[in-house]
Design an enzyme around this catalytic site. Structure first.
Site, PDB file in Angstrom:
ATOM      1  N   GLY A  46      11.674   4.308   2.150  1.00  0.00           N
ATOM      2  CA  GLY A  46      10.521   3.584   2.376  1.00  0.00           C
ATOM      3  C   GLY A  46       9.830   3.260   1.344  1.00  0.00           C
ATOM      4  N   GLN A  51       3.193   1.023  -4.572  1.00  0.00           N
ATOM      5  CA  GLN A  51       4.167   1.616  -5.721  1.00  0.00           C
ATOM      6  C   GLN A  51       4.852   0.444  -6.409  1.00  0.00           C
ATOM      7  OE1 GLN A  51       6.207   3.768  -2.205  1.00  0.00           O
ATOM      8  NE2 GLN A  51       6.757   4.869  -3.838  1.00  0.00           N
ATOM      9  N   LEU A  95       9.835   7.502  -4.342  1.00  0.00           N
ATOM     10  CA  LEU A  95      10.379   6.997  -5.674  1.00  0.00           C
ATOM     11  C   LEU A  95       9.191   7.031  -6.714  1.00  0.00           C
ATOM     12  CD1 LEU A  95      12.107   3.832  -3.715  1.00  0.00           C
ATOM     13  CD2 LEU A  95      13.050   5.969  -4.685  1.00  0.00           C
ATOM     14  N   HIS A 136       4.349   8.906   5.625  1.00  0.00           N
ATOM     15  CA  HIS A 136       4.432   9.123   4.088  1.00  0.00           C
ATOM     16  C   HIS A 136       3.960   7.663   3.432  1.00  0.00           C
ATOM     17  CE1 HIS A 136       6.606  10.184   0.253  1.00  0.00           C
ATOM     18  NE2 HIS A 136       6.321   8.996   0.123  1.00  0.00           N
ATOM     19  N   GLU A 137       4.449   6.551   4.262  1.00  0.00           N
ATOM     20  CA  GLU A 137       4.137   5.620   3.555  1.00  0.00           C
ATOM     21  C   GLU A 137       2.735   4.938   3.742  1.00  0.00           C
ATOM     22  OE1 GLU A 137       6.150   4.439   1.262  1.00  0.00           O
ATOM     23  OE2 GLU A 137       7.891   5.697   1.874  1.00  0.00           O
ATOM     24  N   HIS A 140       0.489   6.162   1.269  1.00  0.00           N
ATOM     25  CA  HIS A 140       0.333   5.506  -0.171  1.00  0.00           C
ATOM     26  C   HIS A 140      -0.699   4.385   0.149  1.00  0.00           C
ATOM     27  CE1 HIS A 140       3.607   6.823  -2.562  1.00  0.00           C
ATOM     28  NE2 HIS A 140       4.474   6.772  -1.494  1.00  0.00           N
TER      29      HIS A 140
HETATM   30 NI    NI Z   1       6.425   7.634  -1.579  1.00  0.00          NI
END
Ligand code: NI
Length: 173
Positions: A46, A51, A95, A136-137, A140
């Site tokens: 993901g 990011q 990441l 989770h994404e 972000h």
């Molecule tokens: Ni992440």
């Protein structure tokens, strides 16, 4: 397609709330393609636009296992419209926090509304690993990392390990 630069903790863009996207056009699809390539290159499942330094509400996910056909998902302006009361704990990595993992508790399933690659409105029930990846994404996009969802002690230990790993690899971030 092109690989994009990954922004890592503690870059301030990762703390920022991302902006909604007005329309899904070719330029946006190009960005989604590049995000997917960047994610695959780092063996991620993901990736959210902040990011790669873009503060927009865009997520790509592929939860296909090793040896399976890729199953890319593109989520534009994703929104969690329902979350189960049942919670589940699973190990997560990111990441932007390379090499580290920790257990995080989240709702076991969520219903998500979003626009797809073609700008069409979709709604899905995400369960199991997809529920974890999507939450989770989407975090972000609100400037939240999974390490914000663990205890302060665990976070401090994890960040120490991250710092040590970076020193050992000579990374200057
Ligand atoms: Ni992440």
């Amino acid at each position: 397609m092109a690989q994009l630069k990954l922004y890592e903790y503690p870059h301030p863009i990762l703390k920022k709330k991302a902006e909604k996207v007005d329309k899904v056009d070719d330029a946006l699809r190009k960005l989604l393609d590049d995000m997917l390539e960047t994610m695959y290159a780092d063996n991620g499942c993901g990736l959210a636009a902040p990011q790669v330094g873009v503060s927009k509400r865009l997520v790509v996910i592929d939860i296909a296992g090793e040896g399976e056909e890729p199953r890319p998902m593109y989520l534009v302006n994703p929104e969690i419209v329902w979350a189960s009361e049942e919670k589940e704990i699973s190990e997560e990595g990111c990441l932007s926090v390379p090499g580290q993992r920790a257990e995080v508790e989240r709702p076991a399933s969520v219903r998500i509304k979003y626009l797809d690659y073609n700008g069409e409105a979709q709604e899905i029930l995400a369960e199991d690993f997809l529920a974890v990846a999507a939450q989770h994404e989407i975090d972000h996009l609100d400037g939240v990392l999974y390490i914000d969802r663990i205890s302060r002690l665990k976070r401090q230990m994890l960040l120490k390990k991250l710092e040590k790993a970076r020193k050992e690899s000579g990374s200057k971030i």
